[in-house]
Design an enzyme around this catalytic site. Structure first.
Site, PDB file in Angstrom:
ATOM      1  N   GLU A 134       0.853  -1.200   0.000  1.00  0.00           N
ATOM      2  CA  GLU A 134       0.000   0.000   0.000  1.00  0.00           C
ATOM      3  C   GLU A 134       0.886   1.247   0.000  1.00  0.00           C
ATOM      4  O   GLU A 134       2.089   1.146   0.237  1.00  0.00           O
ATOM      5  CB  GLU A 134      -0.876  -0.005   1.255  1.00  0.00           C
ATOM      6  CG  GLU A 134      -1.814  -1.193   1.300  1.00  0.00           C
ATOM      7  CD  GLU A 134      -2.716  -1.177   2.516  1.00  0.00           C
ATOM      8  OE1 GLU A 134      -2.585  -0.248   3.349  1.00  0.00           O
ATOM      9  OE2 GLU A 134      -3.548  -2.092   2.620  1.00  0.00           O
ATOM     10  N   THR A 165       1.415  -6.380  -9.622  1.00  0.00           N
ATOM     11  CA  THR A 165       1.843  -7.029 -10.854  1.00  0.00           C
ATOM     12  C   THR A 165       0.654  -7.801 -11.427  1.00  0.00           C
ATOM     13  O   THR A 165      -0.105  -8.412 -10.657  1.00  0.00           O
ATOM     14  CB  THR A 165       2.995  -8.012 -10.562  1.00  0.00           C
ATOM     15  OG1 THR A 165       3.992  -7.329  -9.827  1.00  0.00           O
ATOM     16  CG2 THR A 165       3.604  -8.566 -11.842  1.00  0.00           C
ATOM     17  N   ARG A 275      32.497  -8.211 -31.863  1.00  0.00           N
ATOM     18  CA  ARG A 275      32.971  -6.823 -31.889  1.00  0.00           C
ATOM     19  C   ARG A 275      34.508  -6.784 -31.913  1.00  0.00           C
ATOM     20  O   ARG A 275      35.161  -7.360 -31.040  1.00  0.00           O
ATOM     21  CB  ARG A 275      32.454  -6.107 -30.643  1.00  0.00           C
ATOM     22  CG  ARG A 275      33.033  -4.744 -30.399  1.00  0.00           C
ATOM     23  CD  ARG A 275      32.499  -3.724 -31.364  1.00  0.00           C
ATOM     24  NE  ARG A 275      32.894  -2.373 -30.987  1.00  0.00           N
ATOM     25  CZ  ARG A 275      32.654  -1.309 -31.735  1.00  0.00           C
ATOM     26  NH1 ARG A 275      32.031  -1.442 -32.910  1.00  0.00           N
ATOM     27  NH2 ARG A 275      33.022  -0.126 -31.337  1.00  0.00           N
ATOM     28  N   GLN A 343      28.118  -2.860 -20.178  1.00  0.00           N
ATOM     29  CA  GLN A 343      29.465  -2.306 -20.319  1.00  0.00           C
ATOM     30  C   GLN A 343      30.209  -2.961 -21.489  1.00  0.00           C
ATOM     31  O   GLN A 343      30.878  -2.281 -22.262  1.00  0.00           O
ATOM     32  CB  GLN A 343      30.239  -2.523 -19.007  1.00  0.00           C
ATOM     33  CG  GLN A 343      31.548  -1.760 -18.924  1.00  0.00           C
ATOM     34  CD  GLN A 343      31.344  -0.251 -18.822  1.00  0.00           C
ATOM     35  OE1 GLN A 343      30.276   0.205 -18.460  1.00  0.00           O
ATOM     36  NE2 GLN A 343      32.367   0.501 -19.182  1.00  0.00           N
ATOM     37  N   GLU A 370       8.980  -8.552  -3.794  1.00  0.00           N
ATOM     38  CA  GLU A 370       8.996  -9.816  -3.036  1.00  0.00           C
ATOM     39  C   GLU A 370       9.969  -9.721  -1.860  1.00  0.00           C
ATOM     40  O   GLU A 370      10.618 -10.684  -1.487  1.00  0.00           O
ATOM     41  CB  GLU A 370       9.393 -10.965  -3.976  1.00  0.00           C
ATOM     42  CG  GLU A 370       8.497 -12.171  -3.871  1.00  0.00           C
ATOM     43  CD  GLU A 370       7.313 -12.109  -4.819  1.00  0.00           C
ATOM     44  OE1 GLU A 370       6.926 -11.000  -5.252  1.00  0.00           O
ATOM     45  OE2 GLU A 370       6.747 -13.164  -5.084  1.00  0.00           O
TER      46      GLU A 370
END
Lengths: 387, 259
Positions: A134, A165, A275, A343, A370
C-alpha cells in the site's frame, strides 16, 4: 564408510531436463521475439499467458486435482528462469500467476474456493494478481490500512493497493485487509476479489523502469463487496498466508534474477566475440574476459542457491532462510551482471538497438519486489541470530 | 486409422560435431541428442490426423540405443499412443538393414499410414521412407507439405513443393509419406503430456529377436568419415596493375590451369 559421490547430486533429472528443453524452446520462439516491443508499448503478454496455460506452465505446483501440473519446486524454478531469460516481464507475470495468486488458495483456501478459482488460473484462462503493498505499507506489511468490515453475507473492503503485478489484466486478486487495526498482524485477513465485484477500481497503470509489460497497477477498493465465502482461511490468518506465500515467491524472483542475468550474459558473450577493436575481437581483452568470468561464476552460484532452496521446499523442511539467501544473492548478482553486459556492449549497449539495456533495467526490480534486499538480510539475520 | 511414425534420434543440430581420429564415427561424449527435426513435423501431422479422425491410434517406431527412449517419450508427450524401440546396441546398421527392421515391425501393426521425416539431420541420407515403402510394397510420396485423408481413409491427397510450384498427388493408402518443413508447426510438449510419457511403458524389442542375422541385409558399408578439407587461404596479388595482371594470367594458366 564414505562412498565417493554419495549424498549430493548436481544433476537435473531427466524430467527436469525435458522441461528445461521445452520451456527454452518455447521462450526462444514465442516469448523472446516480442520482448523488446512489449517493453516499449507496456503491452501485457496475454496471448503468451494462454499458451503457457495450455502447456501447464501456469499451475506448475498447483495440485493436479485442481487443474495444475503438480510438479516440484525445482521444475518451477527452471521454468521461471527460462522465461525470464527471454523476457523478464513474462517471467514475473508467470511467477505471480503460479505462486502469489494460487498458493494462498491451494494451501489455505476452502474446497469451494479451490474448485472455483484454481482450474482457470492454472489453465491461463484467467489471470491472477496479489495485493499486499500500500502507499504507506511496504516492507512493514503488518501496517497495512485496507479495511474489511463484515456485514451480513459480505465483507466490505476500503483502501488502496500499489504495485500490483498483473493488475491491469487480472480477473482475480488475492487481497490483504485488516478486520481490526488494533489487532496488528492478527487482524490481517486474505480474500479473493474478482475484478467485477462492485467497488473494485483500477486507478492507473504504473509506468516503471523495468518489467514494463507486467501490467502493474494501482488499485482502489471503495466499499468493495466480497462474499464471506471468499475469505481465505480464517479471519486473522492473512499475515501467516502472506509470509508463507512470500517464502515461495522469493524462489520465483531469485529464479527470475538468474534468468535475466543469463540472458544478459548470453548477449554479452556473443557480442564480445563479434565486436572488433584494435584489430581483434574484444573477447581477447582481459578486462572484458574478467567481466564475462565474473558474470558466469556468479550466475552459477546463484542458480545453485535457487535449486537448493527449491530442493528444501520440495523436501518439506523449512526453507525460509535459504529462499532469502537465494533471493538476496541472485538479485544483487543480476544487477551487477546486467551492468557488466551493458558495459561490454559499450555505446551500443546504451541504445535500444540491443536487448541489454532492457535486461539492465529489468534486473533492478529483483532487488525490490517480493521483499527488498534489506528485508532478505533481516530474515537471514533473524534465522542465524534467533529472535 | 492406424498411423505409424518412424523417428530417429540425432545429435543436436546446434552441436559442433567432431569425427573420431580413426574415422569410424563421431565423438559422442558430451553430445546432446534430439528428435530429428523433420520427424517432428511427421509426429505433429500424425497427432493432428489422430485428433481429426476418431478411433485413431498412433505408434512411433525407432531403431536405436537405450538413450533413444528419450525421443519416444517426447513423442508420447505430444500425443503418440504407443512407442516401440527396436534395440540394436552393436555397430550402427546400414540404412537397408534399418529399413528391414522397421518394415518387419510395421507388418505386425497393420497401419493405414506411415510417416517419417524427409531425411535425418545427421546423415541427410533421405533413405528410410522410400526403403520401407519398397520393402512393404506401399506407395511412397516424399517431401510433403500437406496431407488430407479422403474417402474414409482409402486415399490421401498430398501437396508437395517442387521448383516453381506445388504438386498435388492422390495416393492409395496404406502409403508412406516423408514430411518436409512447412507441413505444420509442431506443438510443444505440455507438463501433463510429459507426466503421461513418464508413466507410459515403451515396448523394447531386441533387433536380433525381430530379424535374426539382421546384418546380412546390409548393402552398404560405412568405410570412414573424414572432415571436409580446410579451404586454403586466398592469394593476394601485389605490385603495379601491370604486374598484378601478368601474375594473375600466369596463375590462372600455369597453376590453376583454367585458361
Amino acid at each position: 564408510m564414505l562412498v565417493k559421490g554419495a549424498g549430493i547430486s548436481f544433476d537435473l533429472s531427466e524430467d527436469h531436463l525435458m522441461i528445461q528443453d521445452m520451456v527454452r524452446k518455447f521462450a526462444e520462439k514465442e516469448v523472446s521475439p516480442g520482448a523488446g516491443e512489449r517493453d516499449r508499448s507496456m503491452e501485457f503478454p496475454r496471448d503468451i499467458c494462454s499458451k503457457l496455460g495450455e502447456l501447464g506452465l501456469m499451475g506448475v505446483n498447483t495440485p493436479t486435482e485442481y487443474g495444475g501440473a503438480g510438479m516440484d519446486s525445482i521444475s518451477y524454478a527452471i521454468i521461471i528462469e527460462e522465461l525470464s531469460r527471454a523476457c523478464a516481464s513474462t517471467g514475473v507475470v508467470a511467477a505471480v500467476q503460479n505462486t502469489l495468486a494460487q498458493l494462498p488458495l491451494y494451501r489455505f483456501g476452502t474446497e469451494e474456493l479451490k474448485r472455483k478459482y484454481l482450474p482457470d488460473l492454472a489453465a491461463g484462462k484467467k489471470i491472477g494478481a496479489y495485493c499486499l503493498t500500500e502507499p504507506s505499507s511496504g516492507s512493514d506489511a503488518g501496517s497495512l490500512q485496507t479495511m474489511a468490515q463484515k456485514n451480513g453475507d459480505f465483507y466490505f473492503l476500503n483502501g488502496q493497493k500499489l504495485f500490483v503485478t498483473n493488475g491491469m489484466a487480472a480477473d482475480f486478486f488475492i487481497v490483504y485487509a485488516t478486520i481490526d487495526k488494533s489487532k496488528g498482524n492478527k487482524g490481517i485477513s486474505a480474500f479473493v476479489v474478482e475484478r467485477t465485484f462492485p467497488g473494485f477500481k483500477i486507478v492507473r497503470k504504473e509506468e516503471m523502469l523495468g518489467v514494463r509489460a507486467s501490467g502493474t497497477a494501482q488499485i482502489a477498493f471503495e466499499n468493495c463487496r466480497v462474499p464471506v465465502s471468499n475469505l481465505i482461511g480464517e479471519e486473522g490468518d492473512g499475515f501467516k498466508i502472506a509470509l508463507t506465500t512470500l517464502d515461495s515467491g522469493r524462489i520465483s524472483i531469485a529464479s527470475q534474477a538468474v534468468g535475466i542475468a543469463q540472458g544478459a550474459y548470453d548477449a554479452a558473450l556473443k557480442y564480445s566475440k563479434e565486436r572488433s577493436q584494435f584489430g581483434k575481437t574484444i573477447s581477447n581483452f582481459q578486462f572484458v574476459q574478467e567481466m564475462l568470468v565474473d558474470m558466469i561464476t556468479y550466475i552459477e552460484a546463484a542458480r545453485l542457491l535457487v535449486y537448493r532452496s527449491s530442493y528444501l521446499k520440495d523436501k518439506g523442511v523449512p526453507f525460509s532462510k535459504e529462499a532469502s539467501m537465494a533471493k538476496y544473492f541472485a538479485s544483487t548478482m543480476s544487477e551487477k551482471a546486467t551492468s557488466h553486459a551493458l558495459q561490454i556492449h559499450g555505446g551500443y549497449g546504451y541504445t535500444k538497438d540491443y536487448p541489454v539495456e532492457r535486461f539492465y533495467r529489468d534486473a533492478r526490480v529483483t532487488e525490490i519486489y517480493e521483499g527488498t534486499t534489506e528485508v532478505q538480510k533481516m530474515v537471514i539475520a533473524r534465522n542465524i541470530l534467533g529472535g | 486409422m492406424r498411423i505409424v511414425v518412424l523417428v530417429k534420434q540425432v545429435p543436436d543440430t546446434a552441436a559442433q560435431i567432431q569425427i573420431k581420429p580413426d574415422g569410424s564415427g563421431i565423438v559422442e561424449e558430451g553430445l546432446k541428442y534430439i528428435l530429428n527435426p523433420y520427424d517432428e513435423f511427421a509426429v505433429e501431422e500424425a497427432v493432428r490426423l489422430k485428433e481429426k479422425i476418431s478411433s485413431s491410434e498412433l505408434f512411433v517406431l525407432t531403431v536405436g540405443l537405450e538413450r533413444t527412449k528419450e525421443i519416444l517419450r517426447t513423442c508420447i508427450a505430444v500425443g503418440a499412443d504407443q512407442a516401440v524401440l527396436i534395440l540394436e546396441e552393436g555397430e550402427p546398421l546400414d540404412p537397408f538393414s534399418t529399413a528391414e527392421l522397421l518394415a518387419k515391425k510395421i507388418e505386425s501393426l497393420h497401419p493405414d499410414l506411415i510417416l517419417s521425416g524427409k531425411q535425418a539431420a545427421d546423415d541427410d541420407m533421405a533413405y528410410i521412407g522410400g526403403a520401407v515403402a519398397q520393402r512393404l510394397n506401399f506407395p511412397f510420396v516424399s517431401v510433403v507439405t500437406q496431407v488430407e485423408i479422403l474417402e474414409n481413409g482409402k486415399k490421401a491427397k498430398i501437396k508437395r513443393q517442387i521448383e516453381g510450384g506445388e504438386e498435388i498427388i492422390e495416393v492409395d493408402l496404406p502409403c508412406v509419406l516423408s514430411a518436409q518443413k512447412g507441413l505444420n508447426e509442431p506443438r510443444y510438449p505440455s507438463l501433463a503430456g510429459m507426466m503421461k510419457a513418464k508413466k507410459k511403458e515403451i515396448e523394447v524389442i531386441k533387433a536380433a529377436d525381430l530379424v535374426p542375422d539382421i546384418r546380412k541385409f546390409a548393402r552398404t558399408k560405412l568405410e570412414r568419415l573424414q572432415p571436409v578439407p580446410v579451404r586454403p587461404a586466398g592469394k593476394i596479388l601485389q605490385g603495379s596493375p601491370e604486374k598484378m595482371v601478368k601474375d594473375l594470367v600466369r596463375f590462372l594458366k600455369d597453376e590453376e590451369k583454367v585458361i
